[in-house]
Structure formats: C-alpha cells, structure tokens
Design a protein around this motif. Structure first.
Motif, PDB file in Angstrom:
ATOM      1  N   LYS A  11       6.412  34.293  32.925  1.00  0.00           N
ATOM      2  CA  LYS A  11       5.434  33.201  32.914  1.00  0.00           C
ATOM      3  C   LYS A  11       4.025  33.732  33.185  1.00  0.00           C
ATOM      4  O   LYS A  11       3.041  33.256  32.601  1.00  0.00           O
ATOM      5  CB  LYS A  11       5.811  32.139  33.957  1.00  0.00           C
ATOM      6  N   VAL A  15       0.714  33.050  30.855  1.00  0.00           N
ATOM      7  CA  VAL A  15      -0.471  32.386  31.384  1.00  0.00           C
ATOM      8  C   VAL A  15      -1.698  33.273  31.216  1.00  0.00           C
ATOM      9  O   VAL A  15      -2.790  32.801  30.862  1.00  0.00           O
ATOM     10  CB  VAL A  15      -0.262  32.018  32.873  1.00  0.00           C
ATOM     11  N   THR A  16      -1.535  34.568  31.431  1.00  0.00           N
ATOM     12  CA  THR A  16      -2.647  35.504  31.321  1.00  0.00           C
ATOM     13  C   THR A  16      -3.150  35.603  29.888  1.00  0.00           C
ATOM     14  O   THR A  16      -4.360  35.560  29.629  1.00  0.00           O
ATOM     15  CB  THR A  16      -2.224  36.892  31.827  1.00  0.00           C
ATOM     16  N   LYS A  18      -2.825  33.407  27.551  1.00  0.00           N
ATOM     17  CA  LYS A  18      -3.441  32.126  27.190  1.00  0.00           C
ATOM     18  C   LYS A  18      -4.856  32.034  27.747  1.00  0.00           C
ATOM     19  O   LYS A  18      -5.775  31.537  27.077  1.00  0.00           O
ATOM     20  CB  LYS A  18      -2.584  30.978  27.721  1.00  0.00           C
ATOM     21  N   ILE A 324       4.213  25.270  33.462  1.00  0.00           N
ATOM     22  CA  ILE A 324       3.686  26.215  32.481  1.00  0.00           C
ATOM     23  C   ILE A 324       4.376  25.966  31.158  1.00  0.00           C
ATOM     24  O   ILE A 324       5.601  26.057  31.052  1.00  0.00           O
ATOM     25  CB  ILE A 324       3.907  27.670  32.941  1.00  0.00           C
ATOM     26  N   GLY A 328       2.131  29.259  27.450  1.00  0.00           N
ATOM     27  CA  GLY A 328       1.390  29.765  28.594  1.00  0.00           C
ATOM     28  C   GLY A 328       0.331  28.821  29.126  1.00  0.00           C
ATOM     29  O   GLY A 328      -0.372  29.156  30.087  1.00  0.00           O
ATOM     30  N   THR A 329       0.194  27.637  28.543  1.00  0.00           N
ATOM     31  CA  THR A 329      -0.776  26.666  29.034  1.00  0.00           C
ATOM     32  C   THR A 329      -0.319  26.076  30.364  1.00  0.00           C
ATOM     33  O   THR A 329       0.821  25.616  30.485  1.00  0.00           O
ATOM     34  CB  THR A 329      -0.966  25.522  28.025  1.00  0.00           C
ATOM     35  N   VAL A 330      -1.198  26.110  31.349  1.00  0.00           N
ATOM     36  CA  VAL A 330      -0.911  25.476  32.629  1.00  0.00           C
ATOM     37  C   VAL A 330      -1.181  23.987  32.499  1.00  0.00           C
ATOM     38  O   VAL A 330      -2.279  23.566  32.107  1.00  0.00           O
ATOM     39  CB  VAL A 330      -1.765  26.087  33.760  1.00  0.00           C
ATOM     40  N   GLN A 358      -5.479  28.161  34.690  1.00  0.00           N
ATOM     41  CA  GLN A 358      -4.774  29.392  34.326  1.00  0.00           C
ATOM     42  C   GLN A 358      -4.933  30.432  35.439  1.00  0.00           C
ATOM     43  O   GLN A 358      -3.972  31.065  35.869  1.00  0.00           O
ATOM     44  CB  GLN A 358      -5.341  29.961  33.019  1.00  0.00           C
ATOM     45  N   VAL A 361      -3.110  29.807  38.889  1.00  0.00           N
ATOM     46  CA  VAL A 361      -1.674  30.061  38.748  1.00  0.00           C
ATOM     47  C   VAL A 361      -1.416  31.566  38.691  1.00  0.00           C
ATOM     48  O   VAL A 361      -0.452  32.070  39.283  1.00  0.00           O
ATOM     49  CB  VAL A 361      -1.100  29.343  37.512  1.00  0.00           C
ATOM     50  N   ILE A 362      -2.286  32.308  37.993  1.00  0.00           N
ATOM     51  CA  ILE A 362      -2.160  33.772  37.971  1.00  0.00           C
ATOM     52  C   ILE A 362      -2.221  34.332  39.391  1.00  0.00           C
ATOM     53  O   ILE A 362      -1.407  35.171  39.785  1.00  0.00           O
ATOM     54  CB  ILE A 362      -3.274  34.395  37.098  1.00  0.00           C
TER      55      ILE A 362
END
Length: 372
Positions: A11, A15-16, A18, A324, A328-330, A358, A361-362
């Motif tokens: 995940k 996310v990264t 994205k 997520i 990868g969109t939060v 994003q 969350v990272i």
C-alpha cells in the motif's frame, strides 16, 4: 503490535506513486460552485504548486527515504524544487514555508548554493518580516485564493497549523546554522501556541486564537489541526537531541501525552478519528487520522508513550490501509480548512484526493514499518 508488513509495503508503494502524479479531482468543476465555503482552493490540488499541501507531500517522500535508507525520490524532489524556483515562487507566508522543511534535507544531499541561499533568506525573513500578533506570535498569514503573490493576513490570529508549517523549519535551521536566536524564537512560538490554543479541560487543541476578540473562534477541536501537534511536536523535540531545557521539554511532552490520552479515547471503532474529534456525527477523516497515528507510533518508539497505546496505533494503521484505493488514492481526505465558527463549518468541508492526504499516510505507514 502485529503489523502486516507485506500489506503495508504494498500500500505504501501505491500511495507514494500516486502522490508523485497527483492532479486535481475529477469533480473539480462541481466543487468550484461552492468555493471556499466547502474548502475549495484550486492551488491546494495536485503536487505541482508551491504551498502547504504540496509541501506536506514532499515531507512524506523524504520520510520514506529516511525510513528505508534510500535516495529513490531525490531526483523527483530536486526537479520539483528547481522547476518551481525557475517559474518563480509565490508570496512568502506561513503556508508557503512548508516545502522548505524538505528542501533542507534535499540540500543536505545535493549541496546546491541556490537552495542554501533560499533557505537562509527565508529563515531570516521569518525573523525580521513575518507579521506578528500581540505577544509576538507568528500571525497565520496564508496565500490569497487565486493570487500567487497575494496574502491573507488573518490579522492577530494564531492557528495550530503554524507549528508544523513554519516552526519546524525555523527550529531545524537554527540547529543547523547554530543560530540560537532562531531556536529561541521556535521555543517562543511553541509555548505561545500551547498557551492560547490548548484546552486544559479536554487535552485537545482549538484550531485558532484571535487577539481581536480574545477567543478560540468556534471552540472546535478539529482533527487535522490537532494532528499537526501530535505529529510535529515529536519531530520538533527530536531536532534538539539533548539541548532543550528540561523544564520546557517536560511541559511540551506533558501536553503531548495529555492530548494523546484524549485522542485514544475518541478513536472511532474502525481506527480513524472524526473531523470534529468530539462529534461522532462528523465524518471520519483520513489525513488527520494518519498524522495522529504517526505521532502515536513515534511516541511509542521513542519511549514517550507506553505499550498501552499499541492497540490504538494498530487499529489506526488498519483503518488507514482500509482507506487506500486500488490505484493508491487515499480516500476520505478533507480539503483546505479555514477557521470556522461552528462544527458545521468543518463537517461541510469537501472530500477529495489531496497531496497531504497521500503524504500523511506515507508518514504513518513508514513509521508503522519500524514496528514490524
């Protein structure tokens, strides 16, 4: 804590990636119709503009680089800063200071004269030109909506956001360049914001304080606002190593512990927190929840919090992972939020993919990997 390392890494990668290609939301035309009343600020969307949402995004990339001991995103960061500088930077204010926190780390690696000059000039500007409230607080000056060179003065107002957006940078610069006056100003700002924004009864922070009316506006405990303290204050203290006055440090950490104790009690059953922390009818919001989760996880790792917070932290990470999307969109991230006079203001803020969603969350997932 039992973290699913494989799922977190999968995940985190989504996310990264994205974040680095993030653009505006698909329903942007619809959002424009309600405008600022629901938190629509065009500059906030995507990763390209130089302002606080993007600055927080860069902070997330740097955090994963530090956690994973990699230089994977250094070229992206270098290109982001150089292209923005070539284009011309926006007005200097609290929020546009945010990208500089990451630029410091970038320039530790690249040693570019133009980067160092910008960093030093901006830190000096904060000390000599930044508008102040009564008692010398950093006035929460922001960018004007639709005007890159304009500002909103928010006269005689302090917002909790300032600690993360500006004070972290000034403190870090003070330590790097051995400028005790910069470090001392950072201490002053932290204590000022605690003095006027912290609510001793609840242990939470109000969004802002106005010296004009001498009140905390709508007395609302906003999730993301509180999260700037939960996450940022540990980064702030860590930069001191052992140099911070023990009495000052204990006041700050006692405030942090009291806040986290209340946050633990207010956590929703699926692991996130409501955008108005003490109002279960308000929607659960992911960006603030991520920063809170990261701050709690870091507190546990540093021994500031005991293991009784482990279950809370694990539930928070599970809640983040569940928000997520496949690309990868939060999800469930609230838009830019000015100070409101009632809870409905916060409950009506738009929900859309944002760089800081994003990023935070990272940061949370990168911290979670340290506990796997």
């Amino acid at each position: 804590m039992r973290m699913n390392e494989r799922e977190i890494r999968e995940k985190l990668a989504l996310v990264t990636q994205k974040l680095m290609r993030l653009d505006g939301p698909e329903n942007e035309e619809e959002l424009k119709k309600s405008g600022e009343s629901i938190g629509y600020f065009k500059r906030d969307f995507g990763i390209k503009e130089w302002d606080w949402p993007q600055g927080d995004g860069l902070y997330g990339l740097m955090n994963i680089m530090k956690a994973e001991h990699t230089e994977e995103y250094l070229d992206f960061l270098d290109q982001w800063f150089s292209s923005n500088m070539e284009e011309g930077l926006p007005s200097r204010n609290i929020n546009t200071t945010t990208p500089l926190l990451t630029l410091m780390d970038v320039n530790e690696r690249l040693k570019k004269a133009e980067y160092e000059k910008l960093l030093l000039d901006w830190a000096d500007w904060l000390m000599t030109c930044m508008p102040r409230t009564k008692e010398g607080g950093f006035q929460h000056v922001t960018s004007a909506n639709g005007d890159r060179q304009g500002v909103r003065l928010n006269e005689n107002e302090m917002w909790i956001d300032t600690l993360f957006m500006t004070v972290l940078f000034l403190n870090k610069m003070g330590h790097k360049y051995q400028r005790q006056d910069w470090v001392d100003e950072g201490i002053h700002q932290v204590l000022m914001h605690i003095k006027y924004l912290y609510d001793k009864r609840s242990g939470l922070f109000y969004h802002g304080w106005t010296f004009r009316e001498r009140n905390n506006f709508g007395d609302v405990f906003w999730c993301r606002g509180n999260s700037w303290f939960t996450l940022g204050i540990l980064d702030y203290i860590e930069d001191f190593q052992k140099q911070l006055n023990a009495g000052v440090k204990e006041i700050i950490l006692d405030t942090y512990r009291a806040q986290v104790e209340t946050l633990k009690r207010l956590q929703a059953k699926d692991g996130l927190w409501h955008t108005v922390l003490d109002d279960p009818s308000s929607y659960e919001e992911t960006s603030g929840s991520a920063a809170i989760a990261a701050g709690i996880l870091k507190g546990i790792r540093l021994g500031i919090l005991d293991d009784s917070y482990a279950a809370c932290a694990q539930r928070a990470v599970e809640g983040l992972l569940a928000n997520i999307d496949q690309d990868g969109t939060v999800l469930h991230v609230s838009g830019g939020t000015g100070i409101g006079m009632d809870k409905d203001h916060y409950k009506n803020i738009l929900i859309a993919p944002m760089a800081y969603g994003q990023s935070l969350v990272i940061v949370a997932l990168a911290e979670a990997l340290r506990h796997c």
